[in-house]
Design a protein around this motif. Structure first.
Motif, PDB file in Angstrom:
ATOM      1  N   ALA A  45       0.773  -1.234   0.023  1.00 16.92           N
ATOM      2  CA  ALA A  45      -0.026   0.098  -0.033  1.00 16.92           C
ATOM      3  C   ALA A  45       0.899   1.302  -0.069  1.00 16.92           C
ATOM      4  N   LEU A  46       0.579   2.113  -0.838  1.00 19.17           N
ATOM      5  CA  LEU A  46       1.303   3.627  -0.826  1.00 19.17           C
ATOM      6  C   LEU A  46       0.692   4.315   0.109  1.00 19.17           C
ATOM      7  N   LEU A  47       1.886   5.216   0.824  1.00 19.32           N
ATOM      8  CA  LEU A  47       1.548   6.287   1.609  1.00 19.32           C
ATOM      9  C   LEU A  47       2.271   7.506   0.897  1.00 19.32           C
ATOM     10  N   ALA A  48       1.138   8.590   0.683  1.00 18.23           N
ATOM     11  CA  ALA A  48       1.562   9.672  -0.079  1.00 18.23           C
ATOM     12  C   ALA A  48       2.472  10.897   0.550  1.00 18.23           C
ATOM     13  N   PHE A  49       2.992  11.520  -0.120  1.00 19.23           N
ATOM     14  CA  PHE A  49       3.623  12.658   0.231  1.00 19.23           C
ATOM     15  C   PHE A  49       3.533  14.049  -0.033  1.00 19.23           C
ATOM     16  N   HIS A  50       3.054  14.795   0.754  1.00 16.75           N
ATOM     17  CA  HIS A  50       2.782  16.378   0.433  1.00 16.75           C
ATOM     18  C   HIS A  50       3.164  17.245   1.365  1.00 16.75           C
ATOM     19  N   ILE A  74       6.379   3.725   0.614  1.00 21.28           N
ATOM     20  CA  ILE A  74       6.657   5.005   1.457  1.00 21.28           C
ATOM     21  C   ILE A  74       7.132   6.017   0.222  1.00 21.28           C
ATOM     22  N   ALA A  75       6.157   7.136   0.075  1.00 21.06           N
ATOM     23  CA  ALA A  75       6.540   8.129  -0.877  1.00 21.06           C
ATOM     24  C   ALA A  75       7.464   9.139  -0.194  1.00 21.06           C
ATOM     25  N   GLN A  76       8.628   9.657  -0.722  1.00 19.24           N
ATOM     26  CA  GLN A  76       9.551  10.155  -0.176  1.00 19.24           C
ATOM     27  C   GLN A  76       9.997  11.404  -1.214  1.00 19.24           C
ATOM     28  N   ARG A  77      10.339  12.598  -1.016  1.00 20.68           N
ATOM     29  CA  ARG A  77      10.994  13.525  -1.918  1.00 20.68           C
ATOM     30  C   ARG A  77      12.227  13.882  -1.767  1.00 20.68           C
ATOM     31  N   PRO A  78      13.292  13.673  -2.607  1.00 22.68           N
ATOM     32  CA  PRO A  78      14.730  14.262  -2.324  1.00 22.68           C
ATOM     33  C   PRO A  78      14.732  15.653  -2.147  1.00 22.68           C
ATOM     34  N   LEU A 103      10.363   1.952  -1.108  1.00 22.62           N
ATOM     35  CA  LEU A 103      10.529   3.291  -1.357  1.00 22.62           C
ATOM     36  C   LEU A 103       9.887   3.633  -2.503  1.00 22.62           C
ATOM     37  N   HIS A 104       9.056   4.936  -2.591  1.00 22.80           N
ATOM     38  CA  HIS A 104       8.828   5.528  -3.876  1.00 22.80           C
ATOM     39  C   HIS A 104       9.383   6.785  -3.834  1.00 22.80           C
ATOM     40  N   VAL A 105       9.978   7.079  -4.815  1.00 24.84           N
ATOM     41  CA  VAL A 105      10.620   8.271  -5.021  1.00 24.84           C
ATOM     42  C   VAL A 105      10.091   9.306  -6.165  1.00 24.84           C
ATOM     43  N   ILE A 106       9.769  10.252  -5.387  1.00 21.54           N
ATOM     44  CA  ILE A 106       8.876  11.280  -6.357  1.00 21.54           C
ATOM     45  C   ILE A 106       9.586  12.685  -6.287  1.00 21.54           C
ATOM     46  N   THR A 107       9.647  13.388  -7.247  1.00 22.34           N
ATOM     47  CA  THR A 107      10.866  14.415  -7.431  1.00 22.34           C
ATOM     48  C   THR A 107       9.792  16.020  -7.133  1.00 22.34           C
ATOM     49  N   GLY A 108       8.697  15.779  -7.459  1.00 18.87           N
ATOM     50  CA  GLY A 108       7.958  16.815  -7.188  1.00 18.87           C
ATOM     51  C   GLY A 108       7.581  17.855  -8.356  1.00 18.87           C
ATOM     52  N   GLY A 109       6.346  17.876  -8.568  1.00 15.10           N
ATOM     53  CA  GLY A 109       5.948  18.468  -9.917  1.00 15.10           C
ATOM     54  C   GLY A 109       5.548  20.026  -9.682  1.00 15.10           C
ATOM     55  N   GLY A 178       6.923   9.738 -12.292  1.00 17.98           N
ATOM     56  CA  GLY A 178       6.997  10.866 -13.008  1.00 17.98           C
ATOM     57  C   GLY A 178       6.931  10.832 -14.406  1.00 17.98           C
ATOM     58  N   GLY A 179       6.343  11.954 -15.034  1.00 17.49           N
ATOM     59  CA  GLY A 179       5.967  11.689 -16.205  1.00 17.49           C
ATOM     60  C   GLY A 179       7.159  12.351 -17.151  1.00 17.49           C
ATOM     61  N   SER A 180       8.115  13.167 -16.642  1.00 20.65           N
ATOM     62  CA  SER A 180       8.928  13.735 -17.241  1.00 20.65           C
ATOM     63  C   SER A 180      10.109  12.918 -17.857  1.00 20.65           C
ATOM     64  N   ALA A 195       6.746   3.820 -11.853  1.00 17.93           N
ATOM     65  CA  ALA A 195       5.234   3.905 -11.626  1.00 17.93           C
ATOM     66  C   ALA A 195       4.717   4.882 -12.819  1.00 17.93           C
ATOM     67  N   LEU A 196       3.625   4.412 -13.276  1.00 20.16           N
ATOM     68  CA  LEU A 196       2.978   5.294 -13.934  1.00 20.16           C
ATOM     69  C   LEU A 196       1.547   5.680 -13.721  1.00 20.16           C
ATOM     70  N   TRP A 197       0.905   6.612 -14.190  1.00 22.47           N
ATOM     71  CA  TRP A 197      -0.353   6.936 -13.732  1.00 22.47           C
ATOM     72  C   TRP A 197      -1.184   6.074 -14.864  1.00 22.47           C
ATOM     73  N   ALA A 266       0.394  21.836 -14.179  1.00 19.38           N
ATOM     74  CA  ALA A 266       0.305  20.448 -14.531  1.00 19.38           C
ATOM     75  C   ALA A 266       1.753  19.759 -14.580  1.00 19.38           C
ATOM     76  N   THR A 267       1.846  18.738 -13.849  1.00 16.62           N
ATOM     77  CA  THR A 267       3.084  18.051 -14.002  1.00 16.62           C
ATOM     78  C   THR A 267       3.201  17.233 -15.346  1.00 16.62           C
ATOM     79  N   ASP A 268       4.167  16.657 -15.789  1.00 14.26           N
ATOM     80  CA  ASP A 268       4.256  16.171 -17.019  1.00 14.26           C
ATOM     81  C   ASP A 268       3.414  14.878 -16.972  1.00 14.26           C
ATOM     82  N   GLY A 269       3.305  14.408 -15.881  1.00  9.90           N
ATOM     83  CA  GLY A 269       2.534  13.013 -15.608  1.00  9.90           C
ATOM     84  C   GLY A 269       1.018  13.443 -15.789  1.00  9.90           C
TER      85      GLY A 269
HETATM   86  C1  LIG Z   1       2.376   6.175  -8.457  1.00  5.49           C
HETATM   87  C2  LIG Z   1       2.530   7.638  -8.098  1.00  5.49           C
HETATM   88  C3  LIG Z   1       2.536   7.958  -6.840  1.00  5.49           C
HETATM   89  C4  LIG Z   1       2.983   9.246  -6.828  1.00  5.49           C
HETATM   90  N1  LIG Z   1       2.754  10.120  -5.542  1.00  5.49           N
HETATM   91  C5  LIG Z   1       3.044  11.008  -5.580  1.00  5.49           C
HETATM   92  C6  LIG Z   1       3.105  11.691  -4.035  1.00  5.49           C
HETATM   93  O1  LIG Z   1       2.615  11.119  -3.119  1.00  5.49           O
HETATM   94  N2  LIG Z   1       3.314  13.244  -3.805  1.00  5.49           N
HETATM   95  C7  LIG Z   1       3.599  13.869  -5.085  1.00  5.49           C
HETATM   96  O2  LIG Z   1       3.953  15.044  -4.895  1.00  5.49           O
HETATM   97  N3  LIG Z   1       3.615  13.306  -5.999  1.00  5.49           N
HETATM   98  C8  LIG Z   1       3.399  12.011  -6.471  1.00  5.49           C
HETATM   99  N4  LIG Z   1       3.357  11.591  -7.637  1.00  5.49           N
HETATM  100  C9  LIG Z   1       3.862  12.514  -8.606  1.00  5.49           C
HETATM  101  C10 LIG Z   1       5.068  12.461  -9.462  1.00  5.49           C
HETATM  102  O3  LIG Z   1       5.797  11.885  -8.936  1.00  5.49           O
HETATM  103  C11 LIG Z   1       5.322  13.650 -10.206  1.00  5.49           C
HETATM  104  O4  LIG Z   1       4.482  13.454 -11.297  1.00  5.49           O
HETATM  105  C12 LIG Z   1       6.640  14.053 -10.187  1.00  5.49           C
HETATM  106  O5  LIG Z   1       6.999  14.207  -8.924  1.00  5.49           O
HETATM  107  C13 LIG Z   1       7.131  15.249 -10.937  1.00  5.49           C
HETATM  108  O6  LIG Z   1       6.419  15.439 -11.849  1.00  5.49           O
HETATM  109  P1  LIG Z   1       6.586  15.232 -13.536  1.00  5.49           P
HETATM  110  O7  LIG Z   1       5.447  14.115 -13.912  1.00  5.49           O
HETATM  111  O8  LIG Z   1       6.186  16.420 -14.218  1.00  5.49           O
HETATM  112  O9  LIG Z   1       7.813  14.438 -13.950  1.00  5.49           O
HETATM  113  C14 LIG Z   1       3.004  10.119  -7.898  1.00  5.49           C
HETATM  114  C15 LIG Z   1       3.257   9.613  -9.105  1.00  5.49           C
HETATM  115  C16 LIG Z   1       2.938   8.446  -9.279  1.00  5.49           C
HETATM  116  C17 LIG Z   1       3.129   7.784 -10.907  1.00  5.49           C
END
Ligand SMILES: Cc1cc2nc3c(=O)[nH]c(=O)nc-3n(C[C@H](O)[C@H](O)[C@H](O)COP(=O)(O)O)c2cc1C
Length: 364
Positions: A45-50, A74-78, A103-109, A178-180, A195-197, A266-269
């Motif tokens: 199960a995913l735990l999101a990060f904001h 566990i979502a974490q942002r570097p 660990l789920h690495v999200i860079t932040g959009g 991330g979608g970038s 991980a993709l949406w 809008a993030t690239d995702g």
């Molecule tokens: C499965 C999944 C879970 C994500 N969880 C988070 C989250 O918890 N917090 C967050 O800020 N972004 C989350 N994201 C968003 C992306 O990581 C975000 O799109 C990325 O940080 C930067 O954007 P980009 O799509 O422009 O590259 C998640 C993305 C995916 C695919």
């Protein structure tokens, strides 16, 4: 390759169609939804990060304490915790809880939201470059048997060393999202799973091809792939589409109360999902884009609408494209998690096991 189901544990009972009525951090709800995921047969199960929500790391520890087999993602942002420290925090958890940590690495959009935590790197490509170094250091902390030095643009470590190592050999299982284009490069070098949406067949084919090439450039095997989607199920297809329409109507009516309004970034995702929505409300067999369009698609917002058998069949299609992890959550998170365990999850596991057997692929 075995299929994996990943759920989503929020800190309270809320969604695009449910206005939060309890506290922001609701332990009884977290405990109930965590146990419901374990009983329903979810693997993880995913735990999101904001930047304004309760700490995912501590919520994850609580989930691990009240469950037995459920893994946490566990979502974490570097950029906020020193990579050496986060590595030891996760390794410590992994030792305490039998290797159930990922660990789920999200860079932040969204640069504005990131500044709420004091981020100063507004350029996203620079943030991805930082993510790359961050994971270099995290993995050294997990695996190096002797003190190490690391000299980068964003991180410098002298004689770094962790006495505590993850229980998982070789390091903790790592997802990258991330979608970038930059996310693809980071995934090629560091991801166990990318991980993709909830994208279309064509978009998934495109991303898996690019990630495979990025991994090959790093001399790595192709990471696995996770797809996030919102299954909307009913005993007939007609009833499922009616349910979808009702969800859209309710989400639209509650936007001011739930806060799921379309933001001006809008993030690239998100842009990839919005491009789908521009093509139509229904993509491929049953990928539904209306909630993504309504909310701006900056999270898991596309849905698969149909009977459990029909949605399991579509999971089979994505499996054939290389997707082995399905991150699913409903618009009524607790009730839907239990419902997915009744039919969708077992049906999909059986369908894919039968398909593997047909192809002579031994179950791992
Ligand atoms: C499965 C999944 C879970 C994500 N969880 C988070 C989250 O918890 N917090 C967050 O800020 N972004 C989350 N994201 C968003 C992306 O990581 C975000 O799109 C990325 O940080 C930067 O954007 P980009 O799509 O422009 O590259 C998640 C993305 C995916 C695919």
């Amino acid at each position: 390759m075995p299929v994996e189901f990943i759920g989503f544990i929020t800190n309270n009972n809320a969604s695009e169609t449910i206005v939060r009525s309890g506290p922001v951090l609701d332990p009884p709800y977290i405990e109930t939804v965590a146990k419901a995921h374990e009983l329903a047969g979810f693997d993880r199960a995913l735990l999101a990060f904001h930047s304004t929500t309760p700490d995912a790391l501590q919520v994850a520890q609580h989930v691990l304490t009240i469950t037995k087999t459920l893994k946490v993602m566990i979502a974490q942002r570097p950029g906020f915790t020193a990579p050496t420290l986060l590595a030891r925090q996760l390794a410590t958890l992994d030792q305490f809880y039998g290797g159930r940590v990922s660990l789920h690495v999200i860079t932040g959009g969204n640069a504005i939201e990131l500044r709420q935590d004091g981020n100063t790197l507004d350029d996203k490509d620079e943030r991805y470059a930082r993510t790359n170094e961050f994971l270099d250091v995290v993995k050294l902390e997990w695996t190096s048997e002797k003190p190490f030095n690391y000299s980068g643009k964003y991180y410098n470590v002298e004689n770094g060393f962790s006495q505590v190592k993850p229980l998982q050999k070789g390091g903790i299982y790592t997802f990258v999202g991330g979608g970038s284009d930059a996310a693809i490069e980071v995934a090629g070098k560091h991801a166990d799973t990318f991980a993709l949406w909830g994208e279309s067949y064509a978009q998934v084919r495109d991303v898996t091809t690019r990630v495979r090439a990025a991994a090959a450039r790093c001399g790595r095997p192709t990471p696995r792939f996770s797809l996030s989607v919102r299954p909307i199920l009913a005993e007939t297809e007609e009833k499922a589409w009616k349910k979808a329409d009702a969800i859209l109507e309710r989400a639209t009516a509650l936007q001011d109360q739930t806060g799921y309004r379309r933001p001006n970034h809008a993030t690239d995702g998100a842009k990839r999902l919005l491009a789908l929505a521009d093509q139509g409300a229904r993509i491929d067999k049953r990928l539904w884009t209306e909630v993504a369009k309504l909310t701006g698609a900056n999270s898991n917002t596309t849905a698969l609408v149909g009977t459990p058998e029909q949605v399991a069949e579509v999971f089979g299609d994505y499996y054939d494209l290389g997707v082995s992890h399905f991150l699913i959550r409903g618009f009524d998170p607790l009730v839907d998690a239990i419902d997915y365990g009744r039919a969708l999850i077992p049906l999909t596991r059986n369908l894919i096991a039968a398909r593997d057997e047909q192809r002579g692929i031994a179950a791992e």
